[in-house]
Design an enzyme around this catalytic site. Structure first.
Site, PDB file in Angstrom:
ATOM      1  N   ASP A  18      -3.859   6.228   5.490  1.00 26.68           N
ATOM      2  CA  ASP A  18      -3.676   5.648   4.157  1.00 26.68           C
ATOM      3  C   ASP A  18      -2.460   6.235   3.448  1.00 26.68           C
ATOM      4  OD1 ASP A  18      -6.200   4.510   4.749  1.00 26.68           O
ATOM      5  OD2 ASP A  18      -7.211   6.228   3.856  1.00 26.68           O
ATOM      6  N   GLU A  76      -8.029  -3.809   0.073  1.00 29.49           N
ATOM      7  CA  GLU A  76      -8.099  -2.392  -0.298  1.00 29.49           C
ATOM      8  C   GLU A  76      -6.696  -1.808  -0.334  1.00 29.49           C
ATOM      9  OE1 GLU A  76     -10.473  -0.501   2.727  1.00 29.49           O
ATOM     10  OE2 GLU A  76      -9.537  -1.669   4.321  1.00 29.49           O
TER      11      GLU A  76
END
Length: 525
Positions: A41, A200
């Site tokens: 991420d 997301e």
């Protein structure tokens, strides 16, 4: 034991560098991934000539590694955003929780890192010096928010965008200008589970009057990168897929967009790669005349890019030397290398870097619950797998007092194996042991063993390219013998597998035993 001479040490360092994945081809080009390790991420910014990147760390402590680069290809770990979270539950492993998908921004001389935990809410850390101590604040105590990103608009209003656990919708809140307080309950600005399921990793920016939300969709393993845009911050937002799987790279998405000093645009993202976790890629990006972005290569001209495998390095105005994130550690500096993390909040009772010069002393911390299952132990000193294939070697001297105390080298995930020197009732033994996260079968199993009179040993972890590991040992530091066979490597909860060292005891009452580790070295296999 004596440390190696300076010349030998420098030669060893050269070997260790080549043991890692090196993305810089040395001819003005690079290859992906730029980091073959679990920096999942990722988000990235540029401030002046410096590039800063953060990544998820979940329950690993210290949390949220901060990496630095001058050219977007060569990276070093330079700090962590926090040492501990302000919650007592993280004194013990809480696998899968902790910090998810941080974002990093720089605004009016202040660095900001925002993140959520799945059950504890929204946090922000701030610093004027990214290499110093960050101030951590718990903003909102709320369940199942994820992947927040701040945005300061030109009109003096600040915002925060985030999604909900398991992906979507995109929600925008007004925020105080100092970034420390939310001012409303938020508004859903995009939600389409048919076109962009599992939305997301939201990152917000503005360009040419357009508001953009970069948002991966479709899930970690098989997803893609979506970009949403609108002339109004509250929408409606128009979606476009801008990067999808290609060239053998699955699920390329979730990352950060950055502009170089020379006006080039680049996108850093992850690829899910099983036991190695979510490894880091760098893609060229360009804006079209109609204000959409194209990421990667787009030979068809349809605006949907595919990942590049090799490409010219970013033009940052200068050339910088190759480097890679730290791995090997001689334990000579009085500080733990920044590559190391524990499975829980660091406890000073677990270790000492001063008890014996040039060594780290790990104490035989009791792990009596679950019959010594190390899945539930916080005091494992671990780091990410830095390459597809490598060997890690460590040397340990033990001073055990009670039967059952042990020290060795471990490959850790939701299932694990390790090799250790163990004190028995009558003598010592070297054993390979396995355990797993399974409360129905929690007793670790001894897979292979050999008796020994020695209180010291050299251990090697061999990471093979078939998602398996094996172990070998030596009692003289020269002749190594394999022990056991090959064992499957299993990744952790939301993270890749890790390697490292430990000292532990299955006893309820803590003894006075300890182990001194001289080094932890990675090299080519």
């Amino acid at each position: 034991m004596k440390k190696i001479a300076l010349v030998s040490f420098l030669l060893l360092i050269a070997v260790y560098m080549h043991a890692q994945w090196s993305p810089d081809n040395g001819d003005g080009t690079y290859k992906n991934p730029i980091i073959h390790a679990d920096y999942s991420d990722p988000d990235v910014i540029r401030v002046g000539d410096d590039y800063w990147m953060v990544a998820s760390s979940f329950t690993c402590m210290p949390g949220i590694p901060l990496l630095h680069s001058h050219d977007l290809v060569n990276w070093k770990i330079v700090n962590h955003i926090y040492d501990r979270l302000p919650l007592q539950k993280y004194d013990h492993p809480v696998h899968g929780q902790g910090s998810w998908a941080p974002s990093i921004r720089h605004h009016e001389g202040m660095f900001y890192v925002y993140f959520c935990t799945p059950h504890d809410g929204l946090f922000v850390a701030r610093a004027t010096d990214p290499l110093g101590k960050w101030d951590l604040k718990h903003i909102v105590d709320v369940e199942k928010w994820e992947d927040p990103c701040p945005f300061w608009d030109e009109d003096g209003q600040a915002y925060l965008v985030h999604s909900i656990h398991r992906g979507g919708p995109a929600i925008i809140h007004k925020m105080s200008w100092d970034g420390l307080q939310l001012l409303d309950n938020g508004k859903v600005v995009y939600h389409d589970i048919e076109v962009n399921p599992i939305l997301e990793g939201l990152k917000m920016t503005k360009r040419n009057g357009w508001y953009y939300i970069f948002a991966p969709a479709g899930g970690v393993a098989h997803g893609w990168q979506t970009v949403l845009r609108s002339k109004n911050i509250y929408g409606p937002y128009e979606p476009r897929k801008v990067l999808e799987a290609g060239n053998g790279i699955n699920g390329p998405h979730q990352g950060g967009l950055v502009e170089t000093q020379t006006g080039e645009w680049w996108f850093i993202h992850f690829q899910s790669k099983g036991i190695y976790g979510r490894i880091t890629h760098l893609q060229p990006a360009r804006w079209t005349k109609d204000n959409w972005i194209v990421i990667g290569e787009d030979p068809d001209g349809d605006g949907i890019g595919a990942p590049v495998l090799t490409y010219r390095k970013p033009n940052v105005g200068k050339t910088y030397p190759a480097c890679t994130p730290q791995t090997s550690d001689e334990f000579n500096t009085g500080q733990l290398g920044l590559q190391w993390q524990w499975q829980a909040h660091e406890n000073p009772d677990w270790f000492s870097l001063y008890a014996r010069s040039g060594h780290i002393r790990l104490f035989a911390e009791p792990c009596p619950s679950e019959q010594g299952n190390l899945y539930f132990a916080g005091n494992l000193l671990l780091q990410k797998l830095p390459a597809p294939v490598f060997t890690a070697t460590t040397y340990v001297e033990t001073r055990f007092t009670d039967a059952g105390e042990r020290a060795g080298a471990i490959v850790m995930g939701n299932a694990y194996t390790y090799i250790a020197l163990i004190r028995g009732e009558q003598g010592n033994r070297i054993s390979v042991i396995s355990g797993r996260n399974d409360r129905l079968a929690v007793i670790p199993e001894e897979l292979a063993t050999v008796e020994t009179e020695s209180e010291k040993a050299w251990f090697r972890i061999h990471i093979h390219n078939d998602k398996e590991c094996s172990y070998s040992y030596s009692t003289d530091g020269v002749h190594f013998k394999e022990l056991g066979s090959r064992y499957p490597i299993i990744n952790g909860t939301w993270i890749g597998a890790k390697v490292g060292i430990f000292c532990s005891s299955p006893n309820i009452v803590r003894g006075k035993g300890y182990a001194d580790f001289d080094y932890f070295r990675l090299e080519k296999q």
